[in-house]
Scaffold this motif. Sequence first.
Motif, mmCIF file in Angstrom:
data_model
loop_
_atom_site.group_PDB
_atom_site.id
_atom_site.type_symbol
_atom_site.label_atom_id
_atom_site.label_comp_id
_atom_site.label_asym_id
_atom_site.label_seq_id
_atom_site.Cartn_x
_atom_site.Cartn_y
_atom_site.Cartn_z
ATOM 1 N N LEU A 205 0.837 -1.213 0.000
ATOM 2 C CA LEU A 205 0.000 0.000 0.000
ATOM 3 C C LEU A 205 0.864 1.252 0.000
ATOM 4 N N LYS A 206 1.939 1.210 0.788
ATOM 5 C CA LYS A 206 2.772 2.411 0.917
ATOM 6 C C LYS A 206 3.691 2.647 -0.272
ATOM 7 N N ASN A 207 4.116 1.562 -0.913
ATOM 8 C CA ASN A 207 5.133 1.731 -1.966
ATOM 9 C C ASN A 207 4.594 1.714 -3.390
ATOM 10 N N SER A 208 3.316 1.373 -3.572
ATOM 11 C CA SER A 208 2.787 1.271 -4.939
ATOM 12 C C SER A 208 2.688 2.633 -5.595
ATOM 13 N N LYS A 209 2.775 2.588 -6.940
ATOM 14 C CA LYS A 209 2.782 3.850 -7.699
ATOM 15 C C LYS A 209 1.384 4.273 -8.153
ATOM 16 N N SER A 210 0.428 3.321 -8.237
ATOM 17 C CA SER A 210 -0.926 3.690 -8.696
ATOM 18 C C SER A 210 -1.965 3.027 -7.806
ATOM 19 N N ASP A 211 -3.213 3.543 -7.890
ATOM 20 C CA ASP A 211 -4.290 2.963 -7.081
ATOM 21 C C ASP A 211 -4.586 1.521 -7.498
ATOM 22 N N TRP A 212 -4.460 1.242 -8.804
ATOM 23 C CA TRP A 212 -4.684 -0.147 -9.256
ATOM 24 C C TRP A 212 -3.690 -1.075 -8.582
ATOM 25 N N GLU A 213 -2.445 -0.639 -8.596
ATOM 26 C CA GLU A 213 -1.389 -1.458 -7.991
ATOM 27 C C GLU A 213 -1.643 -1.636 -6.490
ATOM 28 N N ARG A 214 -2.109 -0.559 -5.858
ATOM 29 C CA ARG A 214 -2.383 -0.621 -4.410
ATOM 30 C C ARG A 214 -3.391 -1.722 -4.094
ATOM 31 N N LEU A 215 -4.386 -1.864 -4.975
ATOM 32 C CA LEU A 215 -5.390 -2.894 -4.725
ATOM 33 C C LEU A 215 -5.018 -4.234 -5.352
ATOM 34 N N GLY A 216 -3.861 -4.288 -6.000
ATOM 35 C CA GLY A 216 -3.408 -5.536 -6.623
ATOM 36 C C GLY A 216 -4.248 -5.911 -7.831
ATOM 37 N N LEU A 217 -4.719 -4.889 -8.577
ATOM 38 C CA LEU A 217 -5.598 -5.140 -9.728
ATOM 39 C C LEU A 217 -4.970 -4.641 -11.026
ATOM 40 N N TYR A 218 -5.486 -5.178 -12.153
ATOM 41 C CA TYR A 218 -5.079 -4.641 -13.448
ATOM 42 C C TYR A 218 -5.884 -3.379 -13.714
ATOM 43 N N PRO A 219 -5.282 -2.369 -14.391
ATOM 44 C CA PRO A 219 -6.036 -1.164 -14.727
ATOM 45 C C PRO A 219 -7.299 -1.544 -15.527
ATOM 46 N N GLY A 220 -8.409 -0.903 -15.196
ATOM 47 C CA GLY A 220 -9.654 -1.171 -15.922
ATOM 48 C C GLY A 220 -10.492 -2.275 -15.293
ATOM 49 N N SER A 221 -10.088 -2.816 -14.134
ATOM 50 C CA SER A 221 -10.893 -3.870 -13.484
ATOM 51 C C SER A 221 -12.280 -3.331 -13.136
ATOM 52 N N SER A 222 -13.253 -4.250 -13.006
ATOM 53 C CA SER A 222 -14.653 -3.841 -12.794
ATOM 54 C C SER A 222 -14.887 -3.360 -11.353
#
Length: 265
Positions: A205-222
């Motif tokens: 959570l602290k080191n990720s660069k994007s919100d998608w990455e923070r949630l462990g998802l691919y960009p555009g997930s539902s």
Amino acid sequence: MDSKAKRPLRVKVISMGNSEVGKSCIIKRYCEKRFVHKYLATIGIDYGVTKVKIKDRDVKVNIFDMAGHPIFYEVRNEFYKDTQGAILVYDCSSKESFEALDTWLNEMKREIGNPAEIENVVFCVCANKTDRQKRTVDEAEGRIWADTHGCYYFETSAQTGEGINEMFQTLFSTIVEACENGGKPPSISTSLGYTKEQAEAIQRLKNSKSDWERLGLYPGSSKDEINKAYRRLAVLLHPDKNVAPGSEEAFKILVSARTALLRGK
Ligand code: GTP
Ligand code: MG
């Protein structure tokens, strides 16, 4: 005179870790109660003796302070054997020095050879230079490394003196305990109170660069996928359930990442 007075113990302690992490300064702070700002690289090895009293027992500690620079490998490799205690130091403002801990442990294992001898060494990890503003390795990461490698963990600053006496006190008293127990150190109780998975979630959570990455998802997930990932992480991170350092901050980041992603839906 007490006929049962125990004879003085002689023990050997070594310091390990990359150059400039503060090994010599930690030892100097403990033995001479002072701090030197100027960097004076250890050449090969420094040797010193200190006498302490642990549980009414006189202990003579021989300290071998190793040079961290790779060019001194040939000099220091002779000094690993017959060691009862090791101080494993990294600079908490240098990720590289933290990542090098495995290499140091491996160098020691290679030089000692006998796994039974390694098992009897008491290890103290020092996350040093905690007085510095720019910290890049946080407490949870350091504690987990120490815990998974059977080491005690201390936050130290040779500059302010934080943690130095506590670290040496633990090191010496555990060594004495081991000597009185046929050489075997007591096993360290892993009382972290949180799991590796929980600590890793905080790091992500602290080191990720994007919100998608923070949630462990691919960009555009539902929307469903966002909510599902959020719920899984919320259980892992909620400060009521997660006592690892940084859980509160990570939980807040999680909530705002989810809000931002749902806003785009
Ligand atoms: P080698 O002998 O080359 O392996 O290095 P070392 O690990 O012995 O490092 P040393 O103790 O010489 O310290 C390196 C530099 O870091 C020096 O300039 C110290 O003043 C500084 N230093 C050491 N400990 C601390 C600390 O706790 N805080 C800060 N701010 N600086 C420190
Ligand atoms: Mg040194």
